[in-house]
Scaffold this active site. Structure first.
Site, PDB file in Angstrom:
ATOM      1  N   GLU A 161     -16.548  -9.460  -4.317  1.00 32.64           N
ATOM      2  CA  GLU A 161     -16.008 -10.825  -4.458  1.00 32.64           C
ATOM      3  C   GLU A 161     -17.103 -11.856  -4.239  1.00 32.64           C
ATOM      4  O   GLU A 161     -17.752 -11.869  -3.190  1.00 32.64           O
ATOM      5  CB  GLU A 161     -14.888 -11.044  -3.426  1.00 32.64           C
ATOM      6  CG  GLU A 161     -14.346 -12.464  -3.411  1.00 32.64           C
ATOM      7  CD  GLU A 161     -13.133 -12.637  -2.511  1.00 32.64           C
ATOM      8  OE1 GLU A 161     -13.023 -11.911  -1.510  1.00 32.64           O
ATOM      9  OE2 GLU A 161     -12.302 -13.519  -2.819  1.00 32.64           O
ATOM     10  N   HIS A 202      -4.784  -5.846   2.695  1.00 31.08           N
ATOM     11  CA  HIS A 202      -4.834  -6.815   3.804  1.00 31.08           C
ATOM     12  C   HIS A 202      -5.006  -6.105   5.143  1.00 31.08           C
ATOM     13  O   HIS A 202      -4.296  -6.391   6.110  1.00 31.08           O
ATOM     14  CB  HIS A 202      -3.576  -7.695   3.805  1.00 31.08           C
ATOM     15  CG  HIS A 202      -3.505  -8.618   2.629  1.00 31.08           C
ATOM     16  ND1 HIS A 202      -2.334  -9.183   2.175  1.00 31.08           N
ATOM     17  CD2 HIS A 202      -4.480  -9.067   1.799  1.00 31.08           C
ATOM     18  CE1 HIS A 202      -2.596  -9.928   1.113  1.00 31.08           C
ATOM     19  NE2 HIS A 202      -3.880  -9.881   0.857  1.00 31.08           N
ATOM     20  N   ASP A 216       3.081 -19.080  27.298  1.00 30.50           N
ATOM     21  CA  ASP A 216       2.861 -20.514  27.078  1.00 30.50           C
ATOM     22  C   ASP A 216       1.514 -20.787  26.389  1.00 30.50           C
ATOM     23  O   ASP A 216       1.001 -21.894  26.438  1.00 30.50           O
ATOM     24  CB  ASP A 216       2.966 -21.286  28.407  1.00 30.50           C
ATOM     25  CG  ASP A 216       1.907 -20.838  29.398  1.00 30.50           C
ATOM     26  OD1 ASP A 216       1.186 -19.860  29.100  1.00 30.50           O
ATOM     27  OD2 ASP A 216       1.802 -21.478  30.461  1.00 30.50           O
ATOM     28  N   ASP A 229     -14.247  -8.053   3.848  1.00 32.97           N
ATOM     29  CA  ASP A 229     -13.821  -9.297   3.185  1.00 32.97           C
ATOM     30  C   ASP A 229     -13.732 -10.344   4.285  1.00 32.97           C
ATOM     31  O   ASP A 229     -12.810 -10.336   5.099  1.00 32.97           O
ATOM     32  CB  ASP A 229     -12.452  -9.086   2.506  1.00 32.97           C
ATOM     33  CG  ASP A 229     -11.986 -10.318   1.731  1.00 32.97           C
ATOM     34  OD1 ASP A 229     -12.570 -11.412   1.919  1.00 32.97           O
ATOM     35  OD2 ASP A 229     -11.028 -10.184   0.945  1.00 32.97           O
ATOM     36  N   HIS A 288      -4.133  -6.527  -7.858  1.00 29.63           N
ATOM     37  CA  HIS A 288      -4.155  -7.954  -7.512  1.00 29.63           C
ATOM     38  C   HIS A 288      -4.828  -8.769  -8.613  1.00 29.63           C
ATOM     39  O   HIS A 288      -5.422  -8.224  -9.549  1.00 29.63           O
ATOM     40  CB  HIS A 288      -4.829  -8.181  -6.152  1.00 29.63           C
ATOM     41  CG  HIS A 288      -6.261  -7.719  -6.047  1.00 29.63           C
ATOM     42  ND1 HIS A 288      -7.299  -8.369  -6.658  1.00 29.63           N
ATOM     43  CD2 HIS A 288      -6.815  -6.670  -5.388  1.00 29.63           C
ATOM     44  CE1 HIS A 288      -8.437  -7.756  -6.364  1.00 29.63           C
ATOM     45  NE2 HIS A 288      -8.176  -6.709  -5.608  1.00 29.63           N
ATOM     46  N   GLU A 331     -13.157 -11.452  -8.043  1.00 30.52           N
ATOM     47  CA  GLU A 331     -13.048 -10.358  -7.083  1.00 30.52           C
ATOM     48  C   GLU A 331     -12.301  -9.133  -7.604  1.00 30.52           C
ATOM     49  O   GLU A 331     -11.270  -8.731  -7.048  1.00 30.52           O
ATOM     50  CB  GLU A 331     -12.366 -10.864  -5.807  1.00 30.52           C
ATOM     51  CG  GLU A 331     -11.083 -11.664  -6.012  1.00 30.52           C
ATOM     52  CD  GLU A 331     -10.451 -12.067  -4.673  1.00 30.52           C
ATOM     53  OE1 GLU A 331     -10.207 -11.180  -3.841  1.00 30.52           O
ATOM     54  OE2 GLU A 331     -10.201 -13.277  -4.483  1.00 30.52           O
ATOM     55  N   ASP A 346     -15.455 -17.017   0.802  1.00 30.83           N
ATOM     56  CA  ASP A 346     -14.581 -15.841   0.678  1.00 30.83           C
ATOM     57  C   ASP A 346     -15.371 -14.748  -0.041  1.00 30.83           C
ATOM     58  O   ASP A 346     -15.396 -14.714  -1.263  1.00 30.83           O
ATOM     59  CB  ASP A 346     -13.318 -16.243  -0.107  1.00 30.83           C
ATOM     60  CG  ASP A 346     -12.328 -15.099  -0.258  1.00 30.83           C
ATOM     61  OD1 ASP A 346     -12.534 -14.038   0.351  1.00 30.83           O
ATOM     62  OD2 ASP A 346     -11.341 -15.276  -1.012  1.00 30.83           O
ATOM     63  N   HIS A 374      -7.015 -19.817  -0.325  1.00 28.52           N
ATOM     64  CA  HIS A 374      -6.295 -19.897  -1.595  1.00 28.52           C
ATOM     65  C   HIS A 374      -6.009 -21.383  -1.779  1.00 28.52           C
ATOM     66  O   HIS A 374      -4.995 -21.899  -1.327  1.00 28.52           O
ATOM     67  CB  HIS A 374      -5.012 -19.061  -1.572  1.00 28.52           C
ATOM     68  CG  HIS A 374      -5.294 -17.590  -1.412  1.00 28.52           C
ATOM     69  ND1 HIS A 374      -4.349 -16.677  -1.064  1.00 28.52           N
ATOM     70  CD2 HIS A 374      -6.441 -16.881  -1.563  1.00 28.52           C
ATOM     71  CE1 HIS A 374      -4.902 -15.462  -0.999  1.00 28.52           C
ATOM     72  NE2 HIS A 374      -6.162 -15.570  -1.293  1.00 28.52           N
ATOM     73  N   HIS A 380      -8.911 -16.948  -7.515  1.00 25.20           N
ATOM     74  CA  HIS A 380      -8.089 -18.051  -6.984  1.00 25.20           C
ATOM     75  C   HIS A 380      -9.007 -19.229  -6.725  1.00 25.20           C
ATOM     76  O   HIS A 380     -10.229 -19.071  -6.629  1.00 25.20           O
ATOM     77  CB  HIS A 380      -7.327 -17.615  -5.721  1.00 25.20           C
ATOM     78  CG  HIS A 380      -8.181 -17.016  -4.639  1.00 25.20           C
ATOM     79  ND1 HIS A 380      -8.910 -17.780  -3.756  1.00 25.20           N
ATOM     80  CD2 HIS A 380      -8.446 -15.728  -4.306  1.00 25.20           C
ATOM     81  CE1 HIS A 380      -9.566 -16.987  -2.909  1.00 25.20           C
ATOM     82  NE2 HIS A 380      -9.313 -15.724  -3.231  1.00 25.20           N
ATOM     83  N   TYR A 428      -8.731   0.598  -5.983  1.00 26.55           N
ATOM     84  CA  TYR A 428      -8.238   1.131  -4.713  1.00 26.55           C
ATOM     85  C   TYR A 428      -7.488   2.417  -5.016  1.00 26.55           C
ATOM     86  O   TYR A 428      -6.387   2.386  -5.571  1.00 26.55           O
ATOM     87  CB  TYR A 428      -7.322   0.099  -4.033  1.00 26.55           C
ATOM     88  CG  TYR A 428      -7.923  -1.292  -4.054  1.00 26.55           C
ATOM     89  CD1 TYR A 428      -8.778  -1.705  -3.045  1.00 26.55           C
ATOM     90  CD2 TYR A 428      -7.678  -2.159  -5.120  1.00 26.55           C
ATOM     91  CE1 TYR A 428      -9.381  -2.963  -3.089  1.00 26.55           C
ATOM     92  CE2 TYR A 428      -8.264  -3.414  -5.182  1.00 26.55           C
ATOM     93  CZ  TYR A 428      -9.115  -3.813  -4.153  1.00 26.55           C
ATOM     94  OH  TYR A 428      -9.703  -5.046  -4.216  1.00 26.55           O
ATOM     95  N   ARG A 464     -14.134  -3.416  -3.521  1.00 27.23           N
ATOM     96  CA  ARG A 464     -13.931  -4.767  -4.067  1.00 27.23           C
ATOM     97  C   ARG A 464     -15.262  -5.496  -3.944  1.00 27.23           C
ATOM     98  O   ARG A 464     -15.988  -5.294  -2.964  1.00 27.23           O
ATOM     99  CB  ARG A 464     -12.835  -5.536  -3.315  1.00 27.23           C
ATOM    100  CG  ARG A 464     -12.664  -6.964  -3.818  1.00 27.23           C
ATOM    101  CD  ARG A 464     -11.343  -7.637  -3.380  1.00 27.23           C
ATOM    102  NE  ARG A 464     -11.213  -7.858  -1.956  1.00 27.23           N
ATOM    103  CZ  ARG A 464     -10.471  -7.129  -1.142  1.00 27.23           C
ATOM    104  NH1 ARG A 464      -9.773  -6.122  -1.614  1.00 27.23           N
ATOM    105  NH2 ARG A 464     -10.412  -7.390   0.140  1.00 27.23           N
TER     106      ARG A 464
HETATM  107  N1  GLY Z   1      -9.732 -12.990   1.457  1.00 30.03           N
HETATM  108  C1  GLY Z   1      -8.611 -13.363   0.728  1.00 30.03           C
HETATM  109  C2  GLY Z   1      -8.780 -13.146  -0.696  1.00 30.03           C
HETATM  110  O1  GLY Z   1      -9.734 -12.526  -1.104  1.00 30.03           O
HETATM  111  O2  GLY Z   1      -8.025 -13.627  -1.498  1.00 30.03           O
HETATM  112 MN    MN Z   2     -10.424 -14.109  -2.457  1.00 35.43          MN
HETATM  113 MN    MN Z   3     -11.556 -12.248   0.037  1.00 38.59          MN
END
Ligand code: GLY
Ligand code: MN
Ligand code: MN
Length: 435
Positions: free
Chosen positions: A406, A241, A37, A258, A348, A382, A269, A359, A352, A386, A404
């Site tokens: 970013e 992810h 619950d 990240d 990727h 970013e 981000d 996003h 964004h 990889y 990465r």
């Molecule tokens: N942390 C999500 C992205 O980098 O898009």
């Molecule tokens: Mn991002």
């Molecule tokens: Mn990110």
């Protein structure tokens, strides 16, 4: 929270955009059971936050720019002293009017019976069909009832229009108070990443760094992470992810973090990648330098008139050229871009929109073409590489390396402002922060 005048100005802009023949219905998403619950913590839908700042569940906002009265109507949970002992204070019907500026307010439970009357006789219904099937049924029933009773007076809207058309265009262009809030979210996030760099050494677990980061977000008054924090050491850095964050960091690992703080509902981000033992190995350094040079040259392109596709194409070309030099791919560059084999290691997109959602809302294309950036838009940049542990036909020294970098970038009238510039990314700065 912003001054009520900020939300009133946003509603005015939205109502001007959809015009007097339209009605907008904006609904919070349902609360969700986590297990047993216990509920997931509720987080208001960003469209409602944008237009009202109202954070309670079971909320429906109706905007009727062309109406003579009740242009702003809210359906909210009524005050309930019994339930408020358990679940916390409610603004109630009075608060919806006095604090949030509604012209009229009703109990949430009356939405289904009153909706038809409120949307009848407008040409367009701006509503996010398909997001919440329960609400879709309520809207469909209201429309069906209007069809049946049309000859007695009100007719149903002729068209249902997606909120992307008008509302999300407004959300895309950040006003000064939004940029200020994003700067704050980015400052906290930068500091949290530095804390992780200092704490992260061989033997420490990924979840310990996640805890340290999230602690800083909350300690500084943020809502918490704007998305699940990623802390991946060694080959975990090659999983895009990776949110399990449960492994121990080993000597010689790169750690990819990240994580972004959500502050006043606007999220940062940031990704940084650094050596747990304070020194990049020669192979790690080569990969890192390639991603860093690519990222810095991509940021230099971010200005009014450029597009996200321009920035991505630049990164693909720079990374592919570098991958051939490192022996990860075989040349020539044009052929590898053409056959998209670079996607084995860079799979990727580069950017964004960023704002209330990580996003964030806003169309990426206009008239079938990538839209030009303009002052007030905020994007991430970013790029990464990889190289899986099982990658074939690559020098062994590169296997298991994930990098990465970013940053969050606000477009200005003559270029850009890197909102996350305080977070180290040069090799010597990272090695100093990690030691
Ligand atoms: N942390 C999500 C992205 O980098 O898009
Ligand atoms: Mn991002
Ligand atoms: Mn990110």
């Amino acid at each position: 929270m912003f001054d009520p005048a900020v939300f009133a100005a946003r509603r005015d802009a939205y109502m001007a955009a959809i015009g007097p023949n339209a009605v907008a219905v904006v609904r919070s998403l349902p609360e969700r059971l986590r297990n047993g619950d216990a509920m997931h913590p509720f987080r208001q839908h960003s469209d409602i936050l944008y237009l009202t700042g109202f954070v309670e569940p079971d909320t429906t906002l109706i905007l009727r720019p062309g109406a003579e009265s009740d242009r702003m109507v809210m359906f909210v949970r009524p005050r309930d002293p019994e339930l408020e002992i358990w679940d916390g204070k409610r603004a109630g019907l009075e608060g919806a009017k006095e604090i949030y500026g509604a012209d009229a307010s009703f109990p949430a439970a009356e939405l289904a019976s009153k909706l038809g009357d409120l949307i009848g006789n407008f040409e367009e219904l701006h509503y996010s069909l398909g997001l919440d099937s329960e609400m879709d049924l309520v809207v469909a029933a209201a429309i069906q009832r209007l069809r049946r009773t049309e000859r007695k007076g009100k007719r149903p809207p002729r068209a249902v229009v997606d909120p992307r058309v008008a509302l999300h265009e407004l959300r895309l262009h950040k006003r000064p108070e939004e940029l200020q809030t994003l700067r704050k979210a980015c400052a906290i996030t930068s500091d949290a990443h530095i804390i992780a760099m200092r704490a992260g050494r061989p033997g420490v677990f990924e979840h310990e760094l996640e805890a340290a980061i999230n602690h800083e977000f909350r300690r500084r008054g943020g809502n918490g992470p704007g998305y699940a924090s990623i802390v991946g050491a060694g080959e975990n850095a090659t999983i895009l992810h990776y949110i399990e964050n449960r492994c121990a960091i080993a000597d010689g690992d790169l750690v990819l973090v990240d994580a972004g703080c959500e502050y006043d509902h606007y999220t940062s981000d940031i990704t940084r990648t650094w050596p747990a033992n304070g020194r990049f190995s020669p192979a790690q350094r080569r990969v890192y330098e390639l991603v860093l040079a690519t990222q810095k040259s991509a940021i230099a392109l971010a200005r009014p008139g450029a597009t996200i596709d321009d920035i991505h194409d630049h990164c693909v070309r720079a990374l592919t050229t570098g991958m051939i030099e490192l022996g990860l791919l075989e040349g020539p560059v044009e052929a590898r871009i053409e056959d998209a084999t670079y996607k084995k290691f860079y799979m990727h997109g580069t950017s964004h929109w960023l704002g209330l959602d990580v996003h964030d809302a806003g169309a990426y294309m206009l008239g079938g073409k990538p839209r030009p950036l303009a002052a007030g838009m905020v994007i991430t940049i970013e790029p990464g590489l990889y190289i899986g542990v099982a990658a074939e036909n690559v020098p062994a020294e590169y296997r298991g390396i994930g990098v990465r970098i970013e940053d969050d970038v606000a477009i200005t009238s003559d270029g850009n402002e890197v909102l996350t510039a305080a977070c180290p990314k040069e090799i010597e700065d990272l090695e100093a922060a990690c030691r």
